[in-house]
Design a protein around this motif. Structure first.
Motif, PDB file in Angstrom:
ATOM      1  N   PHE A  96       0.746  -1.311   0.022  1.00 43.30           N
ATOM      2  CA  PHE A  96      -0.143   0.008   0.053  1.00 43.30           C
ATOM      3  C   PHE A  96       0.722   1.204  -0.118  1.00 43.30           C
ATOM      4  CE2 PHE A  96      -3.636  -2.510   1.061  1.00 43.30           C
ATOM      5  CZ  PHE A  96      -4.613  -2.071   0.255  1.00 43.30           C
ATOM      6  N   LYS A  97       2.059   1.499   0.554  1.00 40.17           N
ATOM      7  CA  LYS A  97       2.811   2.344   0.712  1.00 40.17           C
ATOM      8  C   LYS A  97       3.264   2.545  -0.790  1.00 40.17           C
ATOM      9  CE  LYS A  97       4.712   2.021   5.235  1.00 40.17           C
ATOM     10  NZ  LYS A  97       5.695   1.819   6.007  1.00 40.17           N
ATOM     11  N   LEU A  98       3.444   1.705  -1.824  1.00 39.99           N
ATOM     12  CA  LEU A  98       3.643   2.031  -3.081  1.00 39.99           C
ATOM     13  C   LEU A  98       2.875   3.012  -3.804  1.00 39.99           C
ATOM     14  CD1 LEU A  98       4.257  -1.703  -4.443  1.00 39.99           C
ATOM     15  CD2 LEU A  98       6.123   0.110  -4.172  1.00 39.99           C
ATOM     16  N   LEU A  99       1.448   3.289  -3.270  1.00 38.89           N
ATOM     17  CA  LEU A  99       0.710   4.038  -3.965  1.00 38.89           C
ATOM     18  C   LEU A  99       1.184   5.659  -3.362  1.00 38.89           C
ATOM     19  CD1 LEU A  99      -2.716   2.414  -2.895  1.00 38.89           C
ATOM     20  CD2 LEU A  99      -1.703   2.424  -4.822  1.00 38.89           C
ATOM     21  N   ASP A 100       2.034   5.689  -2.674  1.00 34.64           N
ATOM     22  CA  ASP A 100       2.497   6.982  -2.530  1.00 34.64           C
ATOM     23  C   ASP A 100       3.543   7.509  -3.751  1.00 34.64           C
ATOM     24  OD1 ASP A 100       1.158   7.302  -0.019  1.00 34.64           O
ATOM     25  OD2 ASP A 100       2.920   6.449   1.187  1.00 34.64           O
ATOM     26  N   ASP A 101       4.035   6.550  -4.545  1.00 29.18           N
ATOM     27  CA  ASP A 101       4.945   6.894  -5.397  1.00 29.18           C
ATOM     28  C   ASP A 101       4.258   6.920  -6.859  1.00 29.18           C
ATOM     29  OD1 ASP A 101       6.835   6.359  -7.686  1.00 29.18           O
ATOM     30  OD2 ASP A 101       7.459   4.560  -6.907  1.00 29.18           O
ATOM     31  N   PRO A 102       4.208   8.234  -7.187  1.00 21.93           N
ATOM     32  CA  PRO A 102       3.481   8.282  -8.591  1.00 21.93           C
ATOM     33  C   PRO A 102       3.737   7.488  -9.687  1.00 21.93           C
ATOM     34  CG  PRO A 102       4.790  10.266  -8.074  1.00 21.93           C
ATOM     35  CD  PRO A 102       4.934   9.108  -6.889  1.00 21.93           C
ATOM     36  N   GLY A 103       4.858   6.813  -9.722  1.00 26.91           N
ATOM     37  CA  GLY A 103       5.357   6.072 -10.869  1.00 26.91           C
ATOM     38  C   GLY A 103       4.997   4.587 -10.534  1.00 26.91           C
ATOM     39  N   ALA A 104       4.461   4.184  -9.401  1.00 24.77           N
ATOM     40  CA  ALA A 104       4.242   2.886  -9.118  1.00 24.77           C
ATOM     41  C   ALA A 104       3.330   1.777 -10.075  1.00 24.77           C
ATOM     42  CB  ALA A 104       3.707   2.493  -7.692  1.00 24.77           C
TER      43      ALA A 104
END
Length: 133
Positions: A96-104
């Motif tokens: 879920f922390k990946l959603l903070d990365d705009p390129g994920a």
């Protein structure tokens, strides 16, 4: 959200099939030949792809594909002896922390189809065996 439904509502039905709460039942792959390291790597990939495909509109998957992904994750969690809290903390929290990365989305989303094909190659399926009414 599909990821939370998977954690709260997935139910393993007999050997090799899974039904998500209110969803479909699909055949799960054989994960018995995986080492613990391989199982941990796969469960991490499954959590990431689940979160991304559930939250990134450009990378949709079918209900059968989603059930295959989440059911396999649940199967691996059980094989590794993880309770729901440990499974969530170890694999879903980082996903879920990946959603903070705009390129994920664009980085991980394209991995969904090859991952589903890999699970199918291991004996899993995406065609619903049954459909909830």
């Amino acid at each position: 959200m599909k990821a939370l439904a998977a954690l709260a509502g997935a139910l393993v039905l007999g050997a090799g099939a899974v039904a998500a709460d209110g969803g479909v039942t699909v055949k799960l792959p054989d994960v018995s030949g995986l080492s613990d390291a391989q199982a941990k790597a796969l469960i991490a990939e499954l959590a990431e792809v689940n979160v991304i495909t559930s939250n990134c509109a450009d990378y949709p998957i079918t209900d059968g594909e989603w059930t295959l992904i989440t059911g396999t994750g649940d199967l691996l969690a059980a094989r590794l002896g993880l309770d729901a809290s440990t499974y969530d903390r170890t694999y879903y929290a980082p996903a879920f922390k990946l959603l903070d990365d705009p390129g994920a989305c664009d980085r991980i989303g394209p991995a969904a189809r090859p991952l589903v094909q890999r699970l199918v190659g291991m004996g899993g399926g995406t065609t619903p065996l049954t459909q909830s009414q």
